[in-house]
Design a protein around this motif. Structure first.
Motif, mmCIF file in Angstrom:
data_model
loop_
_atom_site.group_PDB
_atom_site.id
_atom_site.type_symbol
_atom_site.label_atom_id
_atom_site.label_comp_id
_atom_site.label_asym_id
_atom_site.label_seq_id
_atom_site.Cartn_x
_atom_site.Cartn_y
_atom_site.Cartn_z
ATOM 1 N N VAL A 109 29.615 36.760 32.356
ATOM 2 C CA VAL A 109 30.557 37.655 31.668
ATOM 3 C C VAL A 109 30.426 39.102 32.134
ATOM 4 C CG1 VAL A 109 30.783 36.176 29.649
ATOM 5 C CG2 VAL A 109 29.019 37.953 29.671
ATOM 6 N N THR A 110 29.616 39.340 33.153
ATOM 7 C CA THR A 110 29.465 40.685 33.692
ATOM 8 C C THR A 110 30.753 41.100 34.398
ATOM 9 O OG1 THR A 110 27.095 40.433 33.952
ATOM 10 C CG2 THR A 110 28.138 42.083 35.330
ATOM 11 N N ARG A 111 31.193 42.310 34.147
ATOM 12 C CA ARG A 111 32.438 42.811 34.725
ATOM 13 C C ARG A 111 32.179 44.060 35.562
ATOM 14 N NH1 ARG A 111 33.605 38.440 33.643
ATOM 15 N NH2 ARG A 111 35.098 37.712 32.122
ATOM 16 N N TYR A 112 32.883 44.141 36.682
ATOM 17 C CA TYR A 112 32.819 45.302 37.566
ATOM 18 C C TYR A 112 34.001 46.208 37.287
ATOM 19 C CZ TYR A 112 29.074 42.932 39.911
ATOM 20 O OH TYR A 112 27.870 42.335 40.176
ATOM 21 N N PRO A 113 33.897 47.488 37.632
ATOM 22 C CA PRO A 113 35.016 48.407 37.372
ATOM 23 C C PRO A 113 36.315 47.895 37.988
ATOM 24 C CG PRO A 113 33.077 49.630 38.052
ATOM 25 C CD PRO A 113 32.756 48.170 38.245
ATOM 26 N N ASP A 114 37.358 47.883 37.177
ATOM 27 C CA ASP A 114 38.668 47.419 37.611
ATOM 28 C C ASP A 114 39.709 48.048 36.685
ATOM 29 O OD1 ASP A 114 41.050 46.107 38.201
ATOM 30 O OD2 ASP A 114 40.209 44.103 37.979
ATOM 31 N N PRO A 115 40.545 48.951 37.206
ATOM 32 C CA PRO A 115 41.527 49.609 36.340
ATOM 33 C C PRO A 115 42.542 48.643 35.711
ATOM 34 C CG PRO A 115 41.871 50.203 38.650
ATOM 35 C CD PRO A 115 40.611 49.405 38.581
ATOM 36 N N GLU A 116 42.658 47.429 36.256
ATOM 37 C CA GLU A 116 43.586 46.434 35.711
ATOM 38 C C GLU A 116 42.948 45.562 34.630
ATOM 39 O OE1 GLU A 116 46.825 46.444 36.669
ATOM 40 O OE2 GLU A 116 46.224 48.173 37.861
ATOM 41 N N ASP A 117 41.628 45.676 34.448
ATOM 42 C CA ASP A 117 40.909 44.829 33.495
ATOM 43 C C ASP A 117 40.455 45.675 32.311
ATOM 44 O OD1 ASP A 117 39.296 43.066 32.106
ATOM 45 O OD2 ASP A 117 37.951 42.652 33.778
ATOM 46 N N VAL A 118 40.946 45.357 31.133
ATOM 47 C CA VAL A 118 40.648 46.149 29.945
ATOM 48 C C VAL A 118 39.170 46.083 29.574
ATOM 49 C CG1 VAL A 118 41.155 44.344 28.256
ATOM 50 C CG2 VAL A 118 41.501 46.727 27.646
ATOM 51 N N THR A 119 38.483 45.031 29.977
ATOM 52 C CA THR A 119 37.071 44.886 29.606
ATOM 53 C C THR A 119 36.159 45.027 30.817
ATOM 54 O OG1 THR A 119 37.096 42.495 29.847
ATOM 55 C CG2 THR A 119 37.658 43.388 27.675
ATOM 56 N N SER A 120 36.506 45.889 31.745
ATOM 57 C CA SER A 120 35.718 46.011 32.958
ATOM 58 C C SER A 120 34.536 46.957 32.794
ATOM 59 C CB SER A 120 36.602 46.489 34.114
ATOM 60 O OG SER A 120 37.007 47.810 33.898
ATOM 61 N N ASP A 121 33.617 46.861 33.745
ATOM 62 C CA ASP A 121 32.468 47.748 33.908
ATOM 63 C C ASP A 121 31.387 47.547 32.848
ATOM 64 O OD1 ASP A 121 30.888 49.576 35.136
ATOM 65 O OD2 ASP A 121 31.987 51.333 34.451
#
Length: 149
Positions: free
Chosen positions: A98-110
């Motif tokens: 469930v780890t997320r990387y920075p992504d301006p299109e993903d509301v739950t990123s970073d």
């Protein structure tokens, strides 16, 4: 006596687990005035108010209630799949999923941090900024950092 509402406009909640596995989120209810401190039984935490879990839909912002429901549901699903068999390695694999990387299109990123509790040893392992292989271990019995980078 303190409300942990940050000047940046974000709320905080605290995940606490005791030696017996009683896990709870302590958070300030955004739907009450004054914002009441509540204790909510929980097996996992994401970026939303657990007390208002029913108002949080996956893959979107949910106003003051938060976001990250899809990650929360994934964690709970994997915990159920491995019930009674979760080792530290499996726990970190679940968090990695469930780890997320920075992504301006993903509301739950970073992903900023991930924490894995060990109820038997009364420790918490913490990884910062998606570096799941670089962990700091804290002992709940004395508050010391046991190991770290």
């Amino acid at each position: 006596q303190y409300d942990m509402f940050a000047a940046s406009g974000h709320d905080y909640h605290f995940y606490v687990c005791d030696h017996d596995g009683d896990a709870r989120v302590f958070e300030y209810d955004c739907d009450t005035d004054p914002r009441s401190l509540v204790s909510v039984p929980a097996d996992a935490v994401s970026n939303f108010f657990n007390i208002h879990e029913d108002k949080v839909l996956p893959h979107q912002r949910n106003g003051v209630y938060g976001h990250g429901r899809e990650r929360y549901d994934t964690i709970l699903g994997k915990m159920a799949e491995y019930e009674g068999m979760i080792t530290e390695d499996i726990g970190w694999d679940i968090l990695a999923s469930v780890t997320r990387y920075p992504d301006p299109e993903d509301v739950t990123s970073d992903t900023k941090w991930s924490i894995l509790f060990n109820n038997s040893r009364c420790t918490a392992e913490i990884a910062f900024h998606r570096r799941l292989d670089e962990r700091y271990t804290f002992s709940a019995s004395d508050g010391r950092i046991l190991k770290g980078c």
